[in-house]
Design a protein around this motif. Structure first.
Motif, PDB file in Angstrom:
ATOM      1  N   THR A  73      40.593   9.703  28.678  1.00  0.00           N
ATOM      2  CA  THR A  73      40.296   8.264  28.625  1.00  0.00           C
ATOM      3  C   THR A  73      41.034   7.591  27.478  1.00  0.00           C
ATOM      4  O   THR A  73      41.657   6.534  27.654  1.00  0.00           O
ATOM      5  CB  THR A  73      38.784   8.030  28.461  1.00  0.00           C
ATOM      6  N   HIS A  74      40.977   8.179  26.306  1.00  0.00           N
ATOM      7  CA  HIS A  74      41.564   7.554  25.125  1.00  0.00           C
ATOM      8  C   HIS A  74      42.880   8.200  24.697  1.00  0.00           C
ATOM      9  O   HIS A  74      43.477   7.777  23.700  1.00  0.00           O
ATOM     10  CB  HIS A  74      40.565   7.599  23.956  1.00  0.00           C
ATOM     11  N   ARG A  75      43.297   9.231  25.430  1.00  0.00           N
ATOM     12  CA  ARG A  75      44.553   9.929  25.115  1.00  0.00           C
ATOM     13  C   ARG A  75      44.599  10.334  23.633  1.00  0.00           C
ATOM     14  O   ARG A  75      45.573  10.088  22.920  1.00  0.00           O
ATOM     15  CB  ARG A  75      45.762   9.058  25.465  1.00  0.00           C
ATOM     16  N   ALA A  76      43.500  10.924  23.206  1.00  0.00           N
ATOM     17  CA  ALA A  76      43.379  11.340  21.811  1.00  0.00           C
ATOM     18  C   ALA A  76      42.919  12.783  21.747  1.00  0.00           C
ATOM     19  O   ALA A  76      42.198  13.269  22.630  1.00  0.00           O
ATOM     20  CB  ALA A  76      42.406  10.447  21.069  1.00  0.00           C
ATOM     21  N   GLN A  77      43.341  13.470  20.709  1.00  0.00           N
ATOM     22  CA  GLN A  77      42.935  14.860  20.527  1.00  0.00           C
ATOM     23  C   GLN A  77      41.464  14.912  20.118  1.00  0.00           C
ATOM     24  O   GLN A  77      41.016  14.162  19.258  1.00  0.00           O
ATOM     25  CB  GLN A  77      43.805  15.537  19.458  1.00  0.00           C
ATOM     26  N   LYS A  78      40.721  15.790  20.747  1.00  0.00           N
ATOM     27  CA  LYS A  78      39.306  15.941  20.424  1.00  0.00           C
ATOM     28  C   LYS A  78      39.149  16.745  19.138  1.00  0.00           C
ATOM     29  O   LYS A  78      40.081  17.409  18.674  1.00  0.00           O
ATOM     30  CB  LYS A  78      38.562  16.626  21.562  1.00  0.00           C
ATOM     31  N   VAL A  79      37.968  16.662  18.579  1.00  0.00           N
ATOM     32  CA  VAL A  79      37.645  17.449  17.394  1.00  0.00           C
ATOM     33  C   VAL A  79      36.500  18.383  17.731  1.00  0.00           C
ATOM     34  O   VAL A  79      35.714  18.130  18.653  1.00  0.00           O
ATOM     35  CB  VAL A  79      37.264  16.550  16.195  1.00  0.00           C
ATOM     36  N   LEU A  80      36.424  19.455  16.978  1.00  0.00           N
ATOM     37  CA  LEU A  80      35.336  20.412  17.158  1.00  0.00           C
ATOM     38  C   LEU A  80      34.210  20.097  16.191  1.00  0.00           C
ATOM     39  O   LEU A  80      34.433  19.981  14.978  1.00  0.00           O
ATOM     40  CB  LEU A  80      35.842  21.837  16.921  1.00  0.00           C
ATOM     41  N   VAL A  81      33.027  19.925  16.740  1.00  0.00           N
ATOM     42  CA  VAL A  81      31.819  19.798  15.935  1.00  0.00           C
ATOM     43  C   VAL A  81      30.987  21.022  16.263  1.00  0.00           C
ATOM     44  O   VAL A  81      30.375  21.101  17.331  1.00  0.00           O
ATOM     45  CB  VAL A  81      31.053  18.503  16.236  1.00  0.00           C
ATOM     46  N   GLY A  82      31.010  21.947  15.363  1.00  0.00           N
ATOM     47  CA  GLY A  82      30.437  23.244  15.698  1.00  0.00           C
ATOM     48  C   GLY A  82      31.336  23.909  16.727  1.00  0.00           C
ATOM     49  O   GLY A  82      32.520  24.134  16.494  1.00  0.00           O
ATOM     50  N   ARG A  83      30.803  24.171  17.918  1.00  0.00           N
ATOM     51  CA  ARG A  83      31.589  24.759  19.002  1.00  0.00           C
ATOM     52  C   ARG A  83      31.889  23.748  20.110  1.00  0.00           C
ATOM     53  O   ARG A  83      32.430  24.114  21.150  1.00  0.00           O
ATOM     54  CB  ARG A  83      30.838  25.960  19.592  1.00  0.00           C
ATOM     55  N   THR A  84      31.519  22.487  19.873  1.00  0.00           N
ATOM     56  CA  THR A  84      31.674  21.458  20.904  1.00  0.00           C
ATOM     57  C   THR A  84      32.871  20.570  20.598  1.00  0.00           C
ATOM     58  O   THR A  84      33.029  20.078  19.473  1.00  0.00           O
ATOM     59  CB  THR A  84      30.411  20.575  20.992  1.00  0.00           C
ATOM     60  N   ALA A  85      33.728  20.360  21.609  1.00  0.00           N
ATOM     61  CA  ALA A  85      34.885  19.474  21.465  1.00  0.00           C
ATOM     62  C   ALA A  85      34.505  18.074  21.939  1.00  0.00           C
ATOM     63  O   ALA A  85      34.019  17.902  23.070  1.00  0.00           O
ATOM     64  CB  ALA A  85      36.059  19.997  22.283  1.00  0.00           C
ATOM     65  N   ILE A  86      34.695  17.107  21.069  1.00  0.00           N
ATOM     66  CA  ILE A  86      34.343  15.727  21.434  1.00  0.00           C
ATOM     67  C   ILE A  86      35.478  14.787  21.036  1.00  0.00           C
ATOM     68  O   ILE A  86      36.276  15.097  20.153  1.00  0.00           O
ATOM     69  CB  ILE A  86      33.040  15.263  20.745  1.00  0.00           C
ATOM     70  N   CYS A  87      35.516  13.630  21.730  1.00  0.00           N
ATOM     71  CA  CYS A  87      36.435  12.557  21.376  1.00  0.00           C
ATOM     72  C   CYS A  87      35.721  11.602  20.432  1.00  0.00           C
ATOM     73  O   CYS A  87      34.620  11.125  20.740  1.00  0.00           O
ATOM     74  CB  CYS A  87      36.898  11.832  22.632  1.00  0.00           C
ATOM     75  N   LYS A  88      36.341  11.339  19.301  1.00  0.00           N
ATOM     76  CA  LYS A  88      35.684  10.474  18.318  1.00  0.00           C
ATOM     77  C   LYS A  88      35.430   9.079  18.878  1.00  0.00           C
ATOM     78  O   LYS A  88      34.399   8.467  18.605  1.00  0.00           O
ATOM     79  CB  LYS A  88      36.529  10.399  17.047  1.00  0.00           C
ATOM     80  N   GLN A  89      36.379   8.549  19.684  1.00  0.00           N
ATOM     81  CA  GLN A  89      36.192   7.214  20.251  1.00  0.00           C
ATOM     82  C   GLN A  89      35.081   7.203  21.294  1.00  0.00           C
ATOM     83  O   GLN A  89      34.283   6.268  21.357  1.00  0.00           O
ATOM     84  CB  GLN A  89      37.501   6.713  20.872  1.00  0.00           C
TER      85      GLN A  89
END
Length: 247
Positions: free
Chosen positions: A19-35
Motif C-alpha cells: 500500500t505505502h511501498r515502504a519497508q516494514k519494521v520488525l516489532v518483536g517477531r511481527t513485521a508491520i508498516c509504520k504508516q
C-alpha cells in the motif's frame, strides 16, 4: 537505556508494504508498516472521539427532557403557511443563532393553543443541544411542583432545586400561566426567573396569554429584567392547527 532497548526490539524487515511501498519494521517477531500502524491508531482515535461525542450528545438530549411528541421537531419540518408563521420561524432561528454565538437574550412566545409554539421551542432546544450547550424544557406547573416538593427528597431543598434550573444554558418554560396557580408555585417559578437574570442566563417563556396579560402577571420588576439584555417577542395568533383550522 530505553532508546537502546527500543532500537534492539525494532529492526528493518525484509518485507515491504504494498500500500505505502515502504519497508516494514520488525516489532518483536511481527513485521508491520509504520504508516499502516499510524493510520490504524488515527482511525481508532477518530472512532473513539465520535463515540464520545455521541455519548455527550445523548446525555445532553436526555437531560433536556423534550416532550416525546416533539423530540424530533426542527425548523425544517415546521409548517409555514402564512406570514405570521414565517416571522415566528425567523425570529426563533435568529434567536438560536445569536445564542450559539454567545448573545444571551430572552425570548417570549405567546398565542393561542395549537399554533406550534412548542414545536418551535423544541426546534430551538435541538439546535442548542447540537452545539453541546445544556438546555432544559419544562412546563411552569412542573417546575413549581418540582421545587415545592424538593424537600421530600434526601439531601435536597428549595434552594438546590432553584439552583439546578438556574444552571442550564437555556431554560424553556412552557405553559406559563396555565396550571401554575396552586399555592406558592408561581412564586417559585418567579424565583428561578430572577435567579437566571442574576446569572445572565437566557430564558424562553411560552404562554397562551397576550403580551399585555403576561407583562401584568410577571410584574414590573421581572418584566424589566426580562428586557435588560434584549427581548425577542413572538406572537402566534393564527388558528389552532390541531383542530384543522386555517394555518
Amino acid at each position: 537505556m530505553n532508546a537502546s532497548i527500543l532500537n534492539a526490539q525494532i529492526q528493518l524487515s525484509s518485507e515491504y508494504c504494498e500500500t505505502h511501498r515502504a519497508q516494514k519494521v520488525l516489532v518483536g517477531r511481527t513485521a508491520i508498516c509504520k504508516q499502516c500502524a499510524t493510520e490504524i491508531l488515527n482511525k481508532a482515535h477518530q472512532d473513539h472521539e465520535i463515540e464520545v461525542n455521541r455519548m455527550v450528545r445523548e446525555k445532553h438530549f436526555e437531560g433536556a427532557k423534550l416532550p416525546a411528541r416533539h423530540a424530533n421537531n426542527g425548523f425544517r419540518n415546521y409548517l409555514v403557511e402564512n406570514n405570521g408563521q414565517q416571522n415566528a420561524k425567523q425570529q426563533c432561528t435568529s434567536f438560536t443563532k445569536d445564542f450559539n454565538e454567545g448573545m444571551n437574550r430572552n425570548l417570549i412566545m405567546v398565542g393561542r393553543t395549537g399554533t406550534g409554539k412548542t414545536h418551535l421551542a423544541c426546534a430551538v432546544a435541538r439546535n442548542v443541544l447540537q452545539s453541546r450547550k445544556y438546555a432544559r424544557y419544562i412546563t411552569s406547573e412542573d417546575m413549581g411542583n418540582e421545587i415545592a416538593n424538593a424537600w421530600k427528597k434526601a439531601d435536597d431543598n428549595e434552594s438546590n432545586a432553584i439552583h439546578r434550573f438556574t444552571e442550564y444554558d437555556l431554560l424553556i418554560l412552557d405553559e406559563y400561566g396555565l396550571h401554575d396557580r396552586y399555592e406558592n408555585r408561581l412564586q417559585l417559578v418567579h424565583k428561578v426567573l430572577y435567579a437566571r437574570y442574576d446569572q445572565a442566563k437566557p430564558t424562553m417563556l411560552i404562554s397562551n396569554m397576550t403580551i399585555e396579560e403576561l407583562q401584568k402577571d410577571l410584574g414590573d420588576r421581572l418584566w424589566s429584567r426580562f428586557q435588560h439584555d434584549g427581548l425577542v417577542t413572538v406572537e402566534c395568533n393564527w388558528e389552532d392547527q390541531r383542530t384543522g383550522g386555517a394555518a
